[in-house]
Design an enzyme around this catalytic site. Structure first.
Site, PDB file in Angstrom:
ATOM      1  N   HIS A 117       0.846  -1.198   0.000  1.00 49.17           N
ATOM      2  CA  HIS A 117       0.000   0.000   0.000  1.00 49.17           C
ATOM      3  C   HIS A 117       0.878   1.243   0.000  1.00 49.17           C
ATOM      4  O   HIS A 117       2.018   1.218   0.487  1.00 49.17           O
ATOM      5  CB  HIS A 117      -0.965   0.013   1.194  1.00 49.17           C
ATOM      6  CG  HIS A 117      -0.306   0.187   2.533  1.00 49.17           C
ATOM      7  ND1 HIS A 117      -0.082   1.422   3.110  1.00 49.17           N
ATOM      8  CD2 HIS A 117       0.195  -0.716   3.413  1.00 49.17           C
ATOM      9  CE1 HIS A 117       0.512   1.264   4.289  1.00 49.17           C
ATOM     10  NE2 HIS A 117       0.688  -0.031   4.503  1.00 49.17           N
ATOM     11  N   ASP A 119      -0.626   4.453   0.819  1.00 49.65           N
ATOM     12  CA  ASP A 119      -1.203   5.493   1.665  1.00 49.65           C
ATOM     13  C   ASP A 119      -0.468   5.499   2.996  1.00 49.65           C
ATOM     14  O   ASP A 119       0.246   4.541   3.340  1.00 49.65           O
ATOM     15  CB  ASP A 119      -2.703   5.287   1.868  1.00 49.65           C
ATOM     16  CG  ASP A 119      -3.038   3.983   2.591  1.00 49.65           C
ATOM     17  OD1 ASP A 119      -2.455   2.941   2.226  1.00 49.65           O
ATOM     18  OD2 ASP A 119      -3.876   4.001   3.521  1.00 49.65           O
ATOM     19  N   ASP A 150       6.440   2.329   6.242  1.00 45.59           N
ATOM     20  CA  ASP A 150       5.063   1.818   6.158  1.00 45.59           C
ATOM     21  C   ASP A 150       4.290   2.573   5.085  1.00 45.59           C
ATOM     22  O   ASP A 150       3.612   3.535   5.390  1.00 45.59           O
ATOM     23  CB  ASP A 150       4.396   1.979   7.529  1.00 45.59           C
ATOM     24  CG  ASP A 150       2.998   1.403   7.599  1.00 45.59           C
ATOM     25  OD1 ASP A 150       2.649   0.598   6.728  1.00 45.59           O
ATOM     26  OD2 ASP A 150       2.251   1.776   8.525  1.00 45.59           O
ATOM     27  N   GLU A 184      -5.175   1.287   3.007  1.00 45.10           N
ATOM     28  CA  GLU A 184      -4.839   0.323   4.054  1.00 45.10           C
ATOM     29  C   GLU A 184      -4.922   0.938   5.441  1.00 45.10           C
ATOM     30  O   GLU A 184      -5.397   0.302   6.394  1.00 45.10           O
ATOM     31  CB  GLU A 184      -3.444  -0.247   3.812  1.00 45.10           C
ATOM     32  CG  GLU A 184      -3.081  -1.446   4.679  1.00 45.10           C
ATOM     33  CD  GLU A 184      -2.528  -1.089   6.055  1.00 45.10           C
ATOM     34  OE1 GLU A 184      -2.515  -1.963   6.936  1.00 45.10           O
ATOM     35  OE2 GLU A 184      -2.122   0.073   6.244  1.00 45.10           O
ATOM     36  N   GLU A 185      -4.464   2.175   5.573  1.00 45.16           N
ATOM     37  CA  GLU A 185      -4.395   2.786   6.898  1.00 45.16           C
ATOM     38  C   GLU A 185      -5.767   3.116   7.480  1.00 45.16           C
ATOM     39  O   GLU A 185      -5.881   3.436   8.662  1.00 45.16           O
ATOM     40  CB  GLU A 185      -3.546   4.064   6.839  1.00 45.16           C
ATOM     41  CG  GLU A 185      -2.091   3.844   6.415  1.00 45.16           C
ATOM     42  CD  GLU A 185      -1.261   3.058   7.428  1.00 45.16           C
ATOM     43  OE1 GLU A 185      -1.813   2.652   8.467  1.00 45.16           O
ATOM     44  OE2 GLU A 185      -0.060   2.867   7.172  1.00 45.16           O
ATOM     45  N   HIS A 245     -25.605  19.629  35.515  1.00 40.91           N
ATOM     46  CA  HIS A 245     -24.686  20.304  36.436  1.00 40.91           C
ATOM     47  C   HIS A 245     -24.473  19.382  37.640  1.00 40.91           C
ATOM     48  O   HIS A 245     -25.427  18.940  38.281  1.00 40.91           O
ATOM     49  CB  HIS A 245     -25.312  21.627  36.884  1.00 40.91           C
ATOM     50  CG  HIS A 245     -24.390  22.497  37.680  1.00 40.91           C
ATOM     51  ND1 HIS A 245     -23.846  22.138  38.888  1.00 40.91           N
ATOM     52  CD2 HIS A 245     -23.937  23.750  37.431  1.00 40.91           C
ATOM     53  CE1 HIS A 245     -23.099  23.114  39.364  1.00 40.91           C
ATOM     54  NE2 HIS A 245     -23.144  24.118  38.486  1.00 40.91           N
ATOM     55  N   THR A 347     -17.640  21.117  35.584  1.00 45.69           N
ATOM     56  CA  THR A 347     -18.422  20.281  36.498  1.00 45.69           C
ATOM     57  C   THR A 347     -19.692  19.801  35.808  1.00 45.69           C
ATOM     58  O   THR A 347     -20.796  20.249  36.092  1.00 45.69           O
ATOM     59  CB  THR A 347     -18.772  21.066  37.775  1.00 45.69           C
ATOM     60  OG1 THR A 347     -19.438  22.291  37.395  1.00 45.69           O
ATOM     61  CG2 THR A 347     -17.524  21.406  38.566  1.00 45.69           C
ATOM     62  N   ARG A 360      -7.787  -8.248  20.918  1.00 49.23           N
ATOM     63  CA  ARG A 360      -6.987  -8.839  19.852  1.00 49.23           C
ATOM     64  C   ARG A 360      -7.283 -10.336  19.773  1.00 49.23           C
ATOM     65  O   ARG A 360      -7.266 -11.039  20.782  1.00 49.23           O
ATOM     66  CB  ARG A 360      -5.502  -8.587  20.098  1.00 49.23           C
ATOM     67  CG  ARG A 360      -5.103  -7.127  19.971  1.00 49.23           C
ATOM     68  CD  ARG A 360      -5.152  -6.639  18.535  1.00 49.23           C
ATOM     69  NE  ARG A 360      -4.950  -5.197  18.437  1.00 49.23           N
ATOM     70  CZ  ARG A 360      -4.834  -4.540  17.290  1.00 49.23           C
ATOM     71  NH1 ARG A 360      -4.905  -5.207  16.147  1.00 49.23           N
ATOM     72  NH2 ARG A 360      -4.667  -3.223  17.277  1.00 49.23           N
TER      73      ARG A 360
END
Length: 493
Positions: A117, A119, A150, A184-185, A245, A347, A360
């Site tokens: 790739h 990109d 890369d 690809e990225e 709040h 706040t 993963r």
């Protein structure tokens, strides 16, 4: 006599064209390394950031440059339109074409297909770069620039390897095909569909697929035989109709952020053990052969620790660290959307917050099964909180892991090529990250696949000061040239 002389000349020419001479290839590559660096400089100068719609023209230009390079080499090129991309604001923009090229169509030779790739990830000086990210800069033998490692240098190294054979009038030992994408990225939009459509056309005569979108583990060359997959989740908790709040309403309402933090705390313990039932039980057992393979890998634990800047790791030994990076699942919490995160104080009780986390994947985990396990578990845990707030769990990515057999002839050929160029036996490693296209190639085409990296362990992919060392770039080109020959010997051996 004249006929004999002509025959002798033809025989000498054929002998030169048909013979393989690695030393001649190496010498040619060495003598042209300045040209190779100049070409890389031209490619890095193109800001082909696939995540930035405003740079889509630059990405399109990068694909055209790639096509022109293949045309200059007299390759048979094709451009595949893969459709459009819808941006979050509803705008429709074209996806960059996928470029393919073919060199040789000898039915008596094997055919390899090289994926890459062009990109890149975003990069700006203000992110902390020491040099201009899109101006390739050489410092102490390192070539710094976004996309240098890369994946522009590896793609060019394959191109230079083919060019070297052509320039020396040396017969390519195998037919070579390229498939180069530009998304690809950001998830390889449209690529899976293209691969499926081209299964019986572009890929019909392909015997082997090569991916060089990864790196070494140390200064020692490596062959990569596995990657983890990834299941990415959004967990959204919604409560009141608007932000509140904390002084006026705090203590009287069920706060979505508190519910969400409590929920996240049930996913993983402090030792890294995933608490979702069924996740760890699905992991393939560690074999003795694999355990011994980890023992042989060159890996400095202290250097690894110093590189990432931490005082301690979850595990002490090389084998434990590598196995938990590569062959066991991990769960990471990435952020919370909707929470106050700017500087200063506010706040506020957010009305809706969304946690983003991923798991993963490793063999033998299955993303649809993981999706069901995670969704069921989080809903059960949320019910125990007895809150009126609403939970919505969504899996937005379900990428499978990929694993190859290191005894496959492709890996045997890889070891031979590394030995001939670097003079060492390569480490056999896996990647903790995800390269989804590897599993797509495997499932759709059924071809043998190898990951043959030339990137360094310290190249800084996706980070500031990404680089490719001149050594890895040039020696990697020699490796690719040698590997084409070794692949041609597979059936013969």
């Amino acid at each position: 006599m004249i006929q004999l002389a002509v025959f002798s000349l033809l025989l000498l020419h054929c002998t030169h064209v048909c013979s393989f001479n690695l030393d001649e290839l190496k010498n040619y590559i060495d003598s042209h390394q300045e040209d190779y660096v100049l070409t890389l400089r031209d490619w890095v100068a193109v800001e082909s950031d696939s995540s930035d719609a405003l740079k889509r023209d630059e990405l399109m230009r990068m694909m055209k440059i790639t096509e022109n390079k293949f045309n200059d080499m007299k390759g048979h090129t094709n451009l595949f339109d893969i459709g459009n991309q819808e941006l979050p604001n509803g705008q429709i923009i074209p996806l960059p074409v996928v470029v393919t090229a073919s060199f040789g169509n000898d039915s008596n030779k094997a055919t390899v297909c090289i994926y890459g790739h062009v990109d890149v990830q975003p990069a700006r000086m203000e992110d902390g770069w020491d040099t201009e990210p899109y101006n390739l800069t050489e410092i102490n033998g390192n070539l710094y620039g976004r996309g240098a490692s890369d994946n522009k240098a590896p793609v060019l190294a394959w191109i230079h390897a083919v060019e070297a054979y052509q320039a020396l009038d040396m017969d390519l030992p195998v037919n070579v095909k390229f498939i180069i994408e530009g998304m690809e990225e950001t998830g390889s939009n449209g690529l899976d569909e293209l691969i499926s459509k081209q299964k019986d056309d572009f890929f019909s005569d392909v015997d082997y697929i090569i991916i060089s979108d990864c790196g070494w583990l140390s200064r020692k060359p490596a062959l990569t035989y596995g990657t983890r997959g990834n299941c990415y989740f959004f967990a959204e908790v919604e409560g009141p109709k608007q932000d509140l709040h904390s002084g006026v309403y705090g203590g009287s309402v069920f706060e979505p952020m508190i519910d969400l933090i409590g929920l996240l705390d049930t996913l993983i313990d402090s030792s890294g053990h995933i608490l979702i039932p069924g996740i760890n039980e699905a992991v393939a057992e560690l074999t003795e052969e694999e355990r011994k393979r980890y023992e042989a890998i060159e890996f400095d634990v202290e250097n690894f620790k110093n590189k990432i800047g931490t005082d301690g790791l979850m595990y002490d030994t090389k084998e434990e660290i590598l196995s938990h990076r590569w062959r066991y699942p991990s769960l990471s919490i990435h952020g919370i959307e909707g929470a106050f995160s700017a500087s200063g104080s506010k706040t506020v009780i957010p009305a809706k917050v969304t946690a983003k986390f991923s798991i993963r994947q490793v063999p033998d985990m299955d993303p649809p099964t993981v999706e069901k396990q995670v969704t069921t578990y989080l809903n059960d845990m949320f019910a125990k909180r007895k809150t009126p707030n609403k939970l919505k769990v969504t899996m937005i990515i379900g990428a499978k892991p990929w694993l190859a057999d290191v005894s496959d002839p492709l890996y045997v050929a890889g070891r031979r090529a590394v030995q001939k160029v670097f003079g060492v036996e390569p480490d056999l490693i896996r990647e903790g990250g995800t390269i989804p296209v590897a599993r797509t190639f495997q499932d759709v085409t059924g071809k043998s696949i190898i990951m043959l990296p030339i990137g360094g362990f310290d190249d800084g992919l996706h980070s500031q000061n990404e680089k490719m060392s001149r050594y890895n770039y040039i020696e990697g080109t020699k490796l690719f040239a040698a590997y084409l020959h070794e692949v041609s010997q597979i059936n013969k051996s």
